[in-house]
Scaffold this active site. Sequence first.
Site, PDB file in Angstrom:
ATOM      1  N   LYS A  11      73.926 -38.330 -27.181  1.00 53.43           N
ATOM      2  CA  LYS A  11      74.832 -38.292 -26.027  1.00 53.43           C
ATOM      3  C   LYS A  11      75.285 -39.705 -25.612  1.00 53.43           C
ATOM      4  O   LYS A  11      74.737 -40.699 -26.077  1.00 53.43           O
ATOM      5  CB  LYS A  11      74.123 -37.555 -24.886  1.00 53.43           C
ATOM      6  CG  LYS A  11      73.818 -36.082 -25.201  1.00 53.43           C
ATOM      7  CD  LYS A  11      73.212 -35.358 -23.999  1.00 53.43           C
ATOM      8  CE  LYS A  11      72.959 -33.893 -24.301  1.00 53.43           C
ATOM      9  NZ  LYS A  11      72.480 -33.151 -23.108  1.00 53.43           N
ATOM     10  N   TYR A  51      80.177 -26.380 -24.053  1.00 61.95           N
ATOM     11  CA  TYR A  51      79.234 -26.009 -22.986  1.00 61.95           C
ATOM     12  C   TYR A  51      79.704 -24.790 -22.185  1.00 61.95           C
ATOM     13  O   TYR A  51      79.275 -24.598 -21.052  1.00 61.95           O
ATOM     14  CB  TYR A  51      78.997 -27.206 -22.062  1.00 61.95           C
ATOM     15  CG  TYR A  51      78.013 -28.205 -22.633  1.00 61.95           C
ATOM     16  CD1 TYR A  51      76.688 -27.847 -22.894  1.00 61.95           C
ATOM     17  CD2 TYR A  51      78.380 -29.512 -22.900  1.00 61.95           C
ATOM     18  CE1 TYR A  51      75.770 -28.757 -23.406  1.00 61.95           C
ATOM     19  CE2 TYR A  51      77.472 -30.432 -23.419  1.00 61.95           C
ATOM     20  CZ  TYR A  51      76.165 -30.034 -23.663  1.00 61.95           C
ATOM     21  OH  TYR A  51      75.260 -30.933 -24.159  1.00 61.95           O
ATOM     22  N   PHE A  59      76.144 -27.699 -12.399  1.00 62.63           N
ATOM     23  CA  PHE A  59      76.238 -29.019 -13.036  1.00 62.63           C
ATOM     24  C   PHE A  59      77.314 -29.090 -14.117  1.00 62.63           C
ATOM     25  O   PHE A  59      77.456 -30.113 -14.788  1.00 62.63           O
ATOM     26  CB  PHE A  59      74.875 -29.427 -13.611  1.00 62.63           C
ATOM     27  CG  PHE A  59      74.283 -28.454 -14.611  1.00 62.63           C
ATOM     28  CD1 PHE A  59      74.704 -28.446 -15.932  1.00 62.63           C
ATOM     29  CD2 PHE A  59      73.306 -27.540 -14.222  1.00 62.63           C
ATOM     30  CE1 PHE A  59      74.165 -27.554 -16.858  1.00 62.63           C
ATOM     31  CE2 PHE A  59      72.758 -26.644 -15.145  1.00 62.63           C
ATOM     32  CZ  PHE A  59      73.196 -26.653 -16.463  1.00 62.63           C
ATOM     33  N   ARG A  87      63.955 -29.117 -31.507  1.00 62.51           N
ATOM     34  CA  ARG A  87      63.710 -28.879 -30.067  1.00 62.51           C
ATOM     35  C   ARG A  87      62.385 -29.520 -29.654  1.00 62.51           C
ATOM     36  O   ARG A  87      62.266 -30.089 -28.562  1.00 62.51           O
ATOM     37  CB  ARG A  87      63.665 -27.372 -29.762  1.00 62.51           C
ATOM     38  CG  ARG A  87      64.966 -26.623 -30.023  1.00 62.51           C
ATOM     39  CD  ARG A  87      66.052 -26.898 -29.036  1.00 62.51           C
ATOM     40  NE  ARG A  87      65.765 -26.445 -27.704  1.00 62.51           N
ATOM     41  CZ  ARG A  87      66.651 -26.468 -26.701  1.00 62.51           C
ATOM     42  NH1 ARG A  87      67.886 -26.927 -26.908  1.00 62.51           N
ATOM     43  NH2 ARG A  87      66.328 -26.057 -25.509  1.00 62.51           N
ATOM     44  N   THR A  93      64.103 -30.545 -21.426  1.00 67.02           N
ATOM     45  CA  THR A  93      65.416 -30.932 -20.886  1.00 67.02           C
ATOM     46  C   THR A  93      65.278 -32.050 -19.844  1.00 67.02           C
ATOM     47  O   THR A  93      66.037 -33.014 -19.855  1.00 67.02           O
ATOM     48  CB  THR A  93      66.090 -29.705 -20.227  1.00 67.02           C
ATOM     49  OG1 THR A  93      66.086 -28.628 -21.165  1.00 67.02           O
ATOM     50  CG2 THR A  93      67.514 -30.016 -19.812  1.00 67.02           C
ATOM     51  N   ARG A 104      63.233 -37.494 -25.593  1.00 66.52           N
ATOM     52  CA  ARG A 104      63.585 -37.569 -24.159  1.00 66.52           C
ATOM     53  C   ARG A 104      62.529 -38.330 -23.364  1.00 66.52           C
ATOM     54  O   ARG A 104      62.857 -39.052 -22.413  1.00 66.52           O
ATOM     55  CB  ARG A 104      63.826 -36.162 -23.613  1.00 66.52           C
ATOM     56  CG  ARG A 104      65.209 -35.627 -24.073  1.00 66.52           C
ATOM     57  CD  ARG A 104      65.360 -34.159 -23.845  1.00 66.52           C
ATOM     58  NE  ARG A 104      66.742 -33.701 -24.015  1.00 66.52           N
ATOM     59  CZ  ARG A 104      67.072 -32.418 -24.136  1.00 66.52           C
ATOM     60  NH1 ARG A 104      66.124 -31.482 -24.125  1.00 66.52           N
ATOM     61  NH2 ARG A 104      68.341 -32.065 -24.279  1.00 66.52           N
ATOM     62  N   ASN A 114      70.293 -37.012 -20.780  1.00 69.22           N
ATOM     63  CA  ASN A 114      69.016 -36.820 -21.485  1.00 69.22           C
ATOM     64  C   ASN A 114      69.105 -37.057 -22.994  1.00 69.22           C
ATOM     65  O   ASN A 114      68.355 -36.469 -23.763  1.00 69.22           O
ATOM     66  CB  ASN A 114      68.402 -35.463 -21.126  1.00 69.22           C
ATOM     67  CG  ASN A 114      69.302 -34.299 -21.489  1.00 69.22           C
ATOM     68  OD1 ASN A 114      70.362 -34.495 -22.071  1.00 69.22           O
ATOM     69  ND2 ASN A 114      68.882 -33.100 -21.161  1.00 69.22           N
ATOM     70  N   HIS A 117      71.258 -33.579 -27.636  1.00 68.43           N
ATOM     71  CA  HIS A 117      71.418 -32.120 -27.630  1.00 68.43           C
ATOM     72  C   HIS A 117      70.886 -31.587 -28.947  1.00 68.43           C
ATOM     73  O   HIS A 117      71.070 -32.219 -29.994  1.00 68.43           O
ATOM     74  CB  HIS A 117      72.899 -31.718 -27.522  1.00 68.43           C
ATOM     75  CG  HIS A 117      73.137 -30.293 -27.964  1.00 68.43           C
ATOM     76  ND1 HIS A 117      72.935 -29.229 -27.108  1.00 68.43           N
ATOM     77  CD2 HIS A 117      73.483 -29.762 -29.164  1.00 68.43           C
ATOM     78  CE1 HIS A 117      73.164 -28.101 -27.791  1.00 68.43           C
ATOM     79  NE2 HIS A 117      73.498 -28.400 -29.039  1.00 68.43           N
ATOM     80  N   GLU A 128      77.872 -24.103 -33.571  1.00 68.05           N
ATOM     81  CA  GLU A 128      78.068 -25.479 -33.099  1.00 68.05           C
ATOM     82  C   GLU A 128      78.451 -26.415 -34.254  1.00 68.05           C
ATOM     83  O   GLU A 128      79.333 -27.268 -34.104  1.00 68.05           O
ATOM     84  CB  GLU A 128      76.804 -25.965 -32.387  1.00 68.05           C
ATOM     85  CG  GLU A 128      76.558 -25.190 -31.086  1.00 68.05           C
ATOM     86  CD  GLU A 128      75.238 -25.526 -30.400  1.00 68.05           C
ATOM     87  OE1 GLU A 128      74.466 -26.366 -30.917  1.00 68.05           O
ATOM     88  OE2 GLU A 128      74.985 -24.941 -29.323  1.00 68.05           O
TER      89      GLU A 128
END
Length: 140
Positions: A11, A51, A59, A87, A93, A104, A114, A117, A128
């Site tokens: 990100k 998203y 948010f 993950r 998250t 993270r 964070n 993704h 995706e």
Amino acid sequence: MATERTFSILKPDATRRNLTGAVNAVIEEAGLRIVGQRRIRMSQAQAEKFYEVHKERPFFGELVSFMTSGPVVVQVLEGENAVAKYREVMGATNPAQAAEGTIRKKFAESVGENTVHGSDSADNAKIEIAQFFQDSDIVG
Ligand code: RTP
Ligand code: MG
């Protein structure tokens, strides 16, 4: 378990702080292979589509504005059980709840910013990946 692919985004907080190599090192140390990778500026339309599931969440506006605030690195990761493995490597998250050693925990600044993704299911991974990669740009 067969080899699987998942979709990853480094990100804007990762590119801003020049952390893409450090994050990739954690990914590779976990045994995942980066088989597709491109640095892009996500458009508003791409971010809103990506998203879409969160569009009713409070948010959503903040999330789209963050994801378009700077460059991102989109990736295809490959490995045994890649969706669940990534993950686990990403951590929770909210970085305050992320386990030691996770991306993270090491790097994320807040629940909004964070760092990474990762797809949450194999079906979503396929959807995706197709949003950002052509088959010919993935080299396993
Ligand atoms: P991601 O989709 O980015 O891999 O993250 P995730 O599955 O762990 O989290 P998800 O529930 O899908 O939320 C997507 C992203 O929205 C932002 N978020 N902000 N301000 C907030 O309370 C909040 N909650 C979620 C995060 O950037 C999260 O990664
Ligand atoms: Mg998610």
